[in-house]
Motif scaffolding. Structure first.
Motif, PDB file in Angstrom:
ATOM      1  N   PHE A   1      29.713   4.531 -11.985  1.00 47.74           N
ATOM      2  CA  PHE A   1      29.273   5.628 -12.845  1.00 47.74           C
ATOM      3  C   PHE A   1      27.836   6.019 -12.504  1.00 47.74           C
ATOM      4  N   PHE A   2      26.939   5.031 -12.461  1.00 48.71           N
ATOM      5  CA  PHE A   2      25.534   5.320 -12.139  1.00 48.71           C
ATOM      6  C   PHE A   2      25.427   5.861 -10.721  1.00 48.71           C
ATOM      7  N   ASN A   3      26.184   5.276  -9.828  1.00 38.68           N
ATOM      8  CA  ASN A   3      26.136   5.699  -8.436  1.00 38.68           C
ATOM      9  C   ASN A   3      26.510   7.177  -8.307  1.00 38.68           C
ATOM     10  N   ASN A   4      27.609   7.571  -8.983  1.00 41.27           N
ATOM     11  CA  ASN A   4      28.049   8.969  -8.916  1.00 41.27           C
ATOM     12  C   ASN A   4      27.043   9.894  -9.577  1.00 41.27           C
ATOM     13  N   ALA A   5      26.522   9.463 -10.740  1.00 37.62           N
ATOM     14  CA  ALA A   5      25.603  10.323 -11.483  1.00 37.62           C
ATOM     15  C   ALA A   5      24.298  10.546 -10.718  1.00 37.62           C
TER      16      ALA A   5
ATOM     17  N   ASP B   1      19.258   5.894 -29.818  1.00 40.91           N
ATOM     18  CA  ASP B   1      18.212   5.720 -30.838  1.00 40.91           C
ATOM     19  C   ASP B   1      16.839   6.134 -30.319  1.00 40.91           C
ATOM     20  N   GLY B   2      16.810   6.822 -29.160  1.00 39.40           N
ATOM     21  CA  GLY B   2      15.533   7.281 -28.616  1.00 39.40           C
ATOM     22  C   GLY B   2      14.874   6.273 -27.704  1.00 39.40           C
ATOM     23  N   GLY B   3      15.516   5.118 -27.519  1.00 39.29           N
ATOM     24  CA  GLY B   3      14.946   4.100 -26.627  1.00 39.29           C
ATOM     25  C   GLY B   3      14.956   4.579 -25.181  1.00 39.29           C
ATOM     26  N   GLU B   4      13.899   4.225 -24.422  1.00 38.02           N
ATOM     27  CA  GLU B   4      13.839   4.577 -22.997  1.00 38.02           C
ATOM     28  C   GLU B   4      13.650   3.310 -22.192  1.00 38.02           C
ATOM     29  N   PHE B   5      14.479   3.140 -21.194  1.00 41.71           N
ATOM     30  CA  PHE B   5      14.415   1.932 -20.383  1.00 41.71           C
ATOM     31  C   PHE B   5      14.194   2.318 -18.928  1.00 41.71           C
ATOM     32  N   HIS B   6      13.130   1.791 -18.374  1.00 39.75           N
ATOM     33  CA  HIS B   6      12.775   2.130 -16.989  1.00 39.75           C
ATOM     34  C   HIS B   6      13.361   1.069 -16.070  1.00 39.75           C
ATOM     35  N   VAL B   7      14.281   1.518 -15.245  1.00 37.55           N
ATOM     36  CA  VAL B   7      15.025   0.565 -14.411  1.00 37.55           C
ATOM     37  C   VAL B   7      15.021   1.023 -12.947  1.00 37.55           C
ATOM     38  N   HIS B   8      15.786   0.290 -12.133  1.00 41.52           N
ATOM     39  CA  HIS B   8      15.802   0.555 -10.690  1.00 41.52           C
ATOM     40  C   HIS B   8      17.153   1.144 -10.287  1.00 41.52           C
ATOM     41  N   LYS B   9      17.072   2.356  -9.733  1.00 41.32           N
ATOM     42  CA  LYS B   9      18.278   3.062  -9.294  1.00 41.32           C
ATOM     43  C   LYS B   9      19.170   2.174  -8.431  1.00 41.32           C
ATOM     44  N   LYS B  10      18.532   1.547  -7.445  1.00 38.71           N
ATOM     45  CA  LYS B  10      19.290   0.769  -6.463  1.00 38.71           C
ATOM     46  C   LYS B  10      20.125  -0.311  -7.162  1.00 38.71           C
ATOM     47  N   VAL B  11      19.502  -0.974  -8.139  1.00 39.21           N
ATOM     48  CA  VAL B  11      20.189  -2.088  -8.810  1.00 39.21           C
ATOM     49  C   VAL B  11      21.374  -1.579  -9.619  1.00 39.21           C
ATOM     50  N   VAL B  12      21.147  -0.547 -10.444  1.00 37.87           N
ATOM     51  CA  VAL B  12      22.242  -0.097 -11.317  1.00 37.87           C
ATOM     52  C   VAL B  12      23.344   0.604 -10.511  1.00 37.87           C
ATOM     53  N   CYS B  13      22.963   1.291  -9.420  1.00 34.85           N
ATOM     54  CA  CYS B  13      23.985   1.978  -8.601  1.00 34.85           C
ATOM     55  C   CYS B  13      24.862   0.977  -7.858  1.00 34.85           C
ATOM     56  N   GLU B  14      24.270  -0.133  -7.487  1.00 38.27           N
ATOM     57  CA  GLU B  14      25.038  -1.151  -6.764  1.00 38.27           C
ATOM     58  C   GLU B  14      26.171  -1.704  -7.625  1.00 38.27           C
ATOM     59  N   ARG B  15      25.904  -1.858  -8.907  1.00 35.45           N
ATOM     60  CA  ARG B  15      26.861  -2.516  -9.789  1.00 35.45           C
ATOM     61  C   ARG B  15      27.838  -1.539 -10.442  1.00 35.45           C
ATOM     62  N   SER B  16      27.399  -0.275 -10.614  1.00 32.46           N
ATOM     63  CA  SER B  16      28.218   0.645 -11.404  1.00 32.46           C
ATOM     64  C   SER B  16      28.482   1.941 -10.652  1.00 32.46           C
TER      65      SER B  16
ATOM     66  N   SER C   1      34.009  -1.151 -19.876  1.00 32.16           N
ATOM     67  CA  SER C   1      35.228  -0.368 -19.672  1.00 32.16           C
ATOM     68  C   SER C   1      34.877   1.094 -19.396  1.00 32.16           C
ATOM     69  N   ILE C   2      33.974   1.652 -20.186  1.00 34.54           N
ATOM     70  CA  ILE C   2      33.623   3.070 -20.036  1.00 34.54           C
ATOM     71  C   ILE C   2      32.912   3.322 -18.701  1.00 34.54           C
ATOM     72  N   TYR C   3      32.001   2.426 -18.332  1.00 35.93           N
ATOM     73  CA  TYR C   3      31.238   2.634 -17.100  1.00 35.93           C
ATOM     74  C   TYR C   3      31.846   1.885 -15.915  1.00 35.93           C
ATOM     75  N   ASN C   4      33.067   1.405 -16.142  1.00 29.66           N
ATOM     76  CA  ASN C   4      33.860   0.842 -15.053  1.00 29.66           C
ATOM     77  C   ASN C   4      33.153  -0.286 -14.301  1.00 29.66           C
ATOM     78  N   ILE C   5      32.684  -1.282 -15.068  1.00 30.14           N
ATOM     79  CA  ILE C   5      32.091  -2.462 -14.441  1.00 30.14           C
ATOM     80  C   ILE C   5      32.991  -3.644 -14.812  1.00 30.14           C
TER      81      ILE C   5
ATOM     82  N   GLY D   1      16.007  11.943 -12.448  1.00 30.68           N
ATOM     83  CA  GLY D   1      15.769  10.500 -12.560  1.00 30.68           C
ATOM     84  C   GLY D   1      15.860  10.023 -13.995  1.00 30.68           C
ATOM     85  N   VAL D   2      16.544  10.818 -14.856  1.00 25.92           N
ATOM     86  CA  VAL D   2      16.719  10.424 -16.260  1.00 25.92           C
ATOM     87  C   VAL D   2      18.208  10.482 -16.595  1.00 25.92           C
ATOM     88  N   ILE D   3      18.706   9.446 -17.207  1.00 25.51           N
ATOM     89  CA  ILE D   3      20.114   9.423 -17.631  1.00 25.51           C
ATOM     90  C   ILE D   3      20.148   9.237 -19.141  1.00 25.51           C
TER      91      ILE D   3
END
Ligand code: ZN
Length: 303
Positions: A62-66, A45-60, A126-130, A77-79
């Motif tokens: 998918f994010f880690n690979n991307a 929907d065009g929303g942008e969320f500014h987050v921390h790479k380290k945090v999302v990569c640790e848990r997922s 399920s999709i992002y394997n968490i 630095g944009v997904i």
């Protein structure tokens, strides 16, 4: 997104659900505690969320690979996450920080309901394997369903239809629950035309219900055997002297119970798991009336 994109989801996944302001605020409040951000996540929907790479990569993974592979997201630095309901992505992001998420829905907006929120969050897991997100969203989903009471029945076919369209057969956590629940409530659900459509549409769901029905039929046959066994025992009790107290531990669910005079019975009904087992399957021993303890099974000769 190049090769890091998850597969497109079915049309049945609504994209129209807008996040409520409370939901957005809950996410901002979570993220803002972690200092400057270095990653932007864009939703459909065009929303942008500014987050921390380290945090999302640790848990997922998918994010880690991307973000740590040879993909453009790592450099930019944009997904972009255009295939998922924004509310599910917000839940996913908050979960990566807190191991829980807030559920806020927009009153009056179609598809904006708590059960749907948790289901979408589960599908994102399920999709992002968490896996931990899947377990958490399943718990939230099932407690929401129980909270709905009788009106929850109308949700079941919708939930099955969305889940089975959006996740692979091998994804069992929520499927197992929906299949068990549907089997237990089959009498009520079969009166709902939408449920019949689900039965006709999803072969793996139909197979699961058929397997459960066969297992139940076999259980009832065993139960018939047991009733005949008990009838025989009651009829002939007079010939067997006073009953002795014996304990059994169910081989299926480990439920422990004490019975009077079962040594002539060939079958035992477990009140724990409702299964009938042969007496030789049971871990059994005599009950000691003085100590209240049961004797070791090795001291007892089985019948
Ligand atoms: Zn049992």
């Amino acid at each position: 997104m190049a090769s890091t994109s998850p597969p497109d989801k079915s049309e049945s996944q609504s994209m129209s659900t807008k996040p409520s302001p409370d939901l957005l605020w809950a996410l901002y409040a979570t993220i803002s505690q972690h200092g400057p951000t270095d990653l932007t996540v864009r939703t459909s929907d065009g929303g942008e969320f500014h987050v921390h790479k380290k945090v999302v990569c640790e848990r997922s993974l998918f994010f880690n690979n991307a973000l740590n592979g040879p993909f453009k997201e790592a450099a930019s630095g944009v997904i972009d996450m255009p295939n998922d309901p924004p509310t599910a992505i917000i839940a996913l992001l908050q979960f990566t920080y807190k191991r829980e998420y807030d559920c806020h829905v927009v009153e009056g907006q179609p598809d904006s309901e708590p059960w749907r929120f948790h289901l979408d969050a589960y599908i994102a897991g399920s999709i992002y394997n968490i896996v931990s997100l899947k377990h958490y969203a399943k718990r939230r989903f099932t407690s929401t369903m129980f909270g709905l009471g009788p009106s929850g029945y109308s949700v079941i076919p919708k939930a099955i239809s969305i889940l089975y369209d959006s996740t692979p057969d091998t994804d069992r956590i929520l499927r197992d629950w929906l299949e068990d629940f549907s089997f237990l409530q089959l009498g009520k659900l079969m009166t709902d035309p939408e449920f019949l459509v689900v039965m006709a549409t999803f072969e793996s769901f139909r197979d699961a219900i058929a397997r459960a029905t066969n297992a139940e039929r076999a259980r009832v046959e065993r139960l018939d055997d047991h009733v005949a066994d008990v009838q025989w025992f009651v009829k002939n009790r007079v010939f067997h002297g006073p009953p002795e107290r014996v304990y059994y531990r169910c081989p299926n669910c480990r439920y422990k119970m004490t019975l009077n005079g079962p040594s002539q019975l060939k079958t035992v009904y477990c009140v724990g798991c409702k299964q009938v087992s042969n007496d030789y399957c049971w871990d059994w021993g005599r009950y000691d009336p003085y100590t209240g303890e049961s004797a070791s099974t090795t001291d007892i000769e089985t019948v």
